[in-house]
Design a protein around this motif. Structure first.
Motif, PDB file in Angstrom:
ATOM      1  N   ASP A 185      26.855  17.271  15.492  1.00  0.00           N
ATOM      2  CA  ASP A 185      25.460  16.898  15.653  1.00  0.00           C
ATOM      3  C   ASP A 185      24.669  17.720  14.652  1.00  0.00           C
ATOM      4  O   ASP A 185      24.974  18.887  14.424  1.00  0.00           O
ATOM      5  CB  ASP A 185      25.002  17.206  17.087  1.00  0.00           C
ATOM      6  N   GLU A 186      23.656  17.139  14.043  1.00  0.00           N
ATOM      7  CA  GLU A 186      22.887  17.832  13.027  1.00  0.00           C
ATOM      8  C   GLU A 186      21.408  17.786  13.349  1.00  0.00           C
ATOM      9  O   GLU A 186      20.938  16.894  14.051  1.00  0.00           O
ATOM     10  CB  GLU A 186      23.141  17.214  11.652  1.00  0.00           C
ATOM     11  N   GLY A 187      20.674  18.757  12.836  1.00  0.00           N
ATOM     12  CA  GLY A 187      19.233  18.803  13.059  1.00  0.00           C
ATOM     13  C   GLY A 187      18.506  19.394  11.873  1.00  0.00           C
ATOM     14  O   GLY A 187      19.094  20.111  11.058  1.00  0.00           O
ATOM     15  N   LEU A 188      17.236  19.076  11.757  1.00  0.00           N
ATOM     16  CA  LEU A 188      16.370  19.668  10.743  1.00  0.00           C
ATOM     17  C   LEU A 188      15.769  20.939  11.305  1.00  0.00           C
ATOM     18  O   LEU A 188      15.519  21.038  12.503  1.00  0.00           O
ATOM     19  CB  LEU A 188      15.248  18.698  10.375  1.00  0.00           C
ATOM     20  N   ILE A 189      15.498  21.902  10.449  1.00  0.00           N
ATOM     21  CA  ILE A 189      14.901  23.148  10.910  1.00  0.00           C
ATOM     22  C   ILE A 189      13.404  23.106  10.594  1.00  0.00           C
ATOM     23  O   ILE A 189      13.013  23.127   9.426  1.00  0.00           O
ATOM     24  CB  ILE A 189      15.579  24.357  10.256  1.00  0.00           C
ATOM     25  N   PRO A 190      12.560  23.033  11.633  1.00  0.00           N
ATOM     26  CA  PRO A 190      11.113  22.986  11.423  1.00  0.00           C
ATOM     27  C   PRO A 190      10.551  24.379  11.085  1.00  0.00           C
ATOM     28  O   PRO A 190      11.223  25.395  11.266  1.00  0.00           O
ATOM     29  CB  PRO A 190      10.581  22.500  12.775  1.00  0.00           C
ATOM     30  N   GLY A 191       9.309  24.401  10.627  1.00  0.00           N
ATOM     31  CA  GLY A 191       8.662  25.657  10.246  1.00  0.00           C
ATOM     32  C   GLY A 191       8.429  26.599  11.403  1.00  0.00           C
ATOM     33  O   GLY A 191       8.292  27.804  11.195  1.00  0.00           O
ATOM     34  N   ASP A 192       8.385  26.094  12.605  1.00  0.00           N
ATOM     35  CA  ASP A 192       8.108  26.943  13.776  1.00  0.00           C
ATOM     36  C   ASP A 192       9.357  27.177  14.631  1.00  0.00           C
ATOM     37  O   ASP A 192       9.269  27.356  15.835  1.00  0.00           O
ATOM     38  CB  ASP A 192       7.000  26.330  14.624  1.00  0.00           C
ATOM     39  N   LEU A 193      10.522  27.215  13.993  1.00  0.00           N
ATOM     40  CA  LEU A 193      11.783  27.372  14.706  1.00  0.00           C
ATOM     41  C   LEU A 193      11.782  28.624  15.593  1.00  0.00           C
ATOM     42  O   LEU A 193      11.344  29.691  15.177  1.00  0.00           O
ATOM     43  CB  LEU A 193      12.926  27.486  13.702  1.00  0.00           C
ATOM     44  N   THR A 194      12.263  28.455  16.824  1.00  0.00           N
ATOM     45  CA  THR A 194      12.428  29.585  17.742  1.00  0.00           C
ATOM     46  C   THR A 194      13.882  29.633  18.210  1.00  0.00           C
ATOM     47  O   THR A 194      14.618  28.659  18.090  1.00  0.00           O
ATOM     48  CB  THR A 194      11.526  29.445  18.989  1.00  0.00           C
ATOM     49  N   MET A 223       0.843  -1.170   0.000  1.00  0.00           N
ATOM     50  CA  MET A 223       0.000   0.000   0.000  1.00  0.00           C
ATOM     51  C   MET A 223       0.892   1.239   0.000  1.00  0.00           C
ATOM     52  O   MET A 223       1.748   1.408   0.866  1.00  0.00           O
ATOM     53  CB  MET A 223      -0.897  -0.010   1.234  1.00  0.00           C
ATOM     54  N   LEU A 224       0.690   2.102  -0.959  1.00  0.00           N
ATOM     55  CA  LEU A 224       1.479   3.320  -1.083  1.00  0.00           C
ATOM     56  C   LEU A 224       0.716   4.473  -0.447  1.00  0.00           C
ATOM     57  O   LEU A 224      -0.413   4.771  -0.830  1.00  0.00           O
ATOM     58  CB  LEU A 224       1.750   3.611  -2.557  1.00  0.00           C
ATOM     59  N   THR A 225       1.315   5.090   0.548  1.00  0.00           N
ATOM     60  CA  THR A 225       0.725   6.270   1.176  1.00  0.00           C
ATOM     61  C   THR A 225       1.815   7.311   1.358  1.00  0.00           C
ATOM     62  O   THR A 225       3.003   6.997   1.387  1.00  0.00           O
ATOM     63  CB  THR A 225       0.109   5.957   2.555  1.00  0.00           C
ATOM     64  N   PHE A 226       1.397   8.565   1.457  1.00  0.00           N
ATOM     65  CA  PHE A 226       2.371   9.610   1.723  1.00  0.00           C
ATOM     66  C   PHE A 226       1.702  10.746   2.489  1.00  0.00           C
ATOM     67  O   PHE A 226       0.485  10.880   2.512  1.00  0.00           O
ATOM     68  CB  PHE A 226       3.021  10.122   0.430  1.00  0.00           C
ATOM     69  N   LYS A 227       2.531  11.526   3.129  1.00  0.00           N
ATOM     70  CA  LYS A 227       2.064  12.655   3.913  1.00  0.00           C
ATOM     71  C   LYS A 227       2.988  13.830   3.612  1.00  0.00           C
ATOM     72  O   LYS A 227       4.209  13.662   3.545  1.00  0.00           O
ATOM     73  CB  LYS A 227       2.107  12.318   5.396  1.00  0.00           C
ATOM     74  N   VAL A 228       2.406  15.008   3.426  1.00  0.00           N
ATOM     75  CA  VAL A 228       3.184  16.203   3.135  1.00  0.00           C
ATOM     76  C   VAL A 228       2.934  17.237   4.228  1.00  0.00           C
ATOM     77  O   VAL A 228       1.789  17.532   4.559  1.00  0.00           O
ATOM     78  CB  VAL A 228       2.795  16.804   1.762  1.00  0.00           C
ATOM     79  N   LEU A 229       4.018  17.752   4.785  1.00  0.00           N
ATOM     80  CA  LEU A 229       3.948  18.849   5.746  1.00  0.00           C
ATOM     81  C   LEU A 229       4.675  20.029   5.121  1.00  0.00           C
ATOM     82  O   LEU A 229       5.844  19.918   4.767  1.00  0.00           O
ATOM     83  CB  LEU A 229       4.615  18.479   7.069  1.00  0.00           C
ATOM     84  N   GLU A 230       3.991  21.173   4.992  1.00  0.00           N
ATOM     85  CA  GLU A 230       4.596  22.338   4.356  1.00  0.00           C
ATOM     86  C   GLU A 230       4.509  23.557   5.260  1.00  0.00           C
ATOM     87  O   GLU A 230       3.568  23.687   6.042  1.00  0.00           O
ATOM     88  CB  GLU A 230       3.881  22.677   3.050  1.00  0.00           C
ATOM     89  N   GLY A 231       5.476  24.452   5.111  1.00  0.00           N
ATOM     90  CA  GLY A 231       5.451  25.731   5.811  1.00  0.00           C
ATOM     91  C   GLY A 231       5.321  25.569   7.305  1.00  0.00           C
ATOM     92  O   GLY A 231       5.971  24.729   7.928  1.00  0.00           O
ATOM     93  N   LEU A 232       4.447  26.365   7.903  1.00  0.00           N
ATOM     94  CA  LEU A 232       4.247  26.322   9.350  1.00  0.00           C
ATOM     95  C   LEU A 232       3.587  25.024   9.807  1.00  0.00           C
ATOM     96  O   LEU A 232       3.650  24.685  10.984  1.00  0.00           O
ATOM     97  CB  LEU A 232       3.448  27.531   9.821  1.00  0.00           C
ATOM     98  N   LEU A 233       2.977  24.291   8.888  1.00  0.00           N
ATOM     99  CA  LEU A 233       2.416  22.983   9.244  1.00  0.00           C
ATOM    100  C   LEU A 233       3.521  21.964   9.492  1.00  0.00           C
ATOM    101  O   LEU A 233       3.291  20.927  10.099  1.00  0.00           O
ATOM    102  CB  LEU A 233       1.470  22.482   8.156  1.00  0.00           C
ATOM    103  N   ALA A 234       4.730  22.282   9.035  1.00  0.00           N
ATOM    104  CA  ALA A 234       5.882  21.413   9.280  1.00  0.00           C
ATOM    105  C   ALA A 234       6.558  21.832  10.589  1.00  0.00           C
ATOM    106  O   ALA A 234       7.755  22.049  10.649  1.00  0.00           O
ATOM    107  CB  ALA A 234       6.857  21.495   8.117  1.00  0.00           C
ATOM    108  N   SER A 235       5.763  21.925  11.628  1.00  0.00           N
ATOM    109  CA  SER A 235       6.277  22.311  12.947  1.00  0.00           C
ATOM    110  C   SER A 235       7.030  21.143  13.568  1.00  0.00           C
ATOM    111  O   SER A 235       6.907  19.994  13.134  1.00  0.00           O
ATOM    112  CB  SER A 235       5.127  22.722  13.865  1.00  0.00           C
ATOM    113  N   ARG A 236       7.807  21.432  14.588  1.00  0.00           N
ATOM    114  CA  ARG A 236       8.544  20.376  15.278  1.00  0.00           C
ATOM    115  C   ARG A 236       7.581  19.306  15.785  1.00  0.00           C
ATOM    116  O   ARG A 236       7.813  18.104  15.607  1.00  0.00           O
ATOM    117  CB  ARG A 236       9.346  20.971  16.441  1.00  0.00           C
ATOM    118  N   ALA A 237       6.485  19.754  16.397  1.00  0.00           N
ATOM    119  CA  ALA A 237       5.502  18.810  16.942  1.00  0.00           C
ATOM    120  C   ALA A 237       4.886  17.951  15.833  1.00  0.00           C
ATOM    121  O   ALA A 237       4.718  16.742  15.998  1.00  0.00           O
ATOM    122  CB  ALA A 237       4.420  19.553  17.714  1.00  0.00           C
ATOM    123  N   SER A 238       4.558  18.556  14.691  1.00  0.00           N
ATOM    124  CA  SER A 238       3.951  17.811  13.584  1.00  0.00           C
ATOM    125  C   SER A 238       4.923  16.807  12.979  1.00  0.00           C
ATOM    126  O   SER A 238       4.540  15.693  12.620  1.00  0.00           O
ATOM    127  CB  SER A 238       3.473  18.769  12.488  1.00  0.00           C
TER     128      SER A 238
END
Length: 72
Positions: free
Chosen positions: A54-63, A1-16
């Motif tokens: 150490d590396e990290g991703l930058i989420p849309g809601d970075l503070t 089963m092929l599924t996918f999810k897209v998080l864009e902009g502020l919806l790509a928050s750390r929590a999301s």
């Protein structure tokens, strides 16, 4: 089963992002093929004292607090 999810902009928050990874971990089964594609910014933290980077991703809601606490 092929599924996918897209998080864009502020919806790509750390929590999301973390919630989506947790949801994925529950849904996959042994032997599943998983592809995670991240198109965005990242950051390297110099941990020279420990002898590694150490590396990290930058989420849309970075503070500034996230950066200071390395919660990216």
């Amino acid at each position: 089963m092929l599924t996918f999810k897209v998080l864009e902009g502020l919806l790509a928050s750390r929590a999301s992002i973390l919630a989506s990874l947790e949801e994925l971990s529950v849904r996959v089964q042994k032997g599943s093929v998983v592809v995670i594609y991240y198109s965005g910014h990242g950051h390297s933290f110099d941990a020279e004292q420990a002898g590694y980077f150490d590396e990290g991703l930058i989420p849309g809601d970075l503070t500034k607090e996230m950066v200071n606490n390395k919660h990216m």
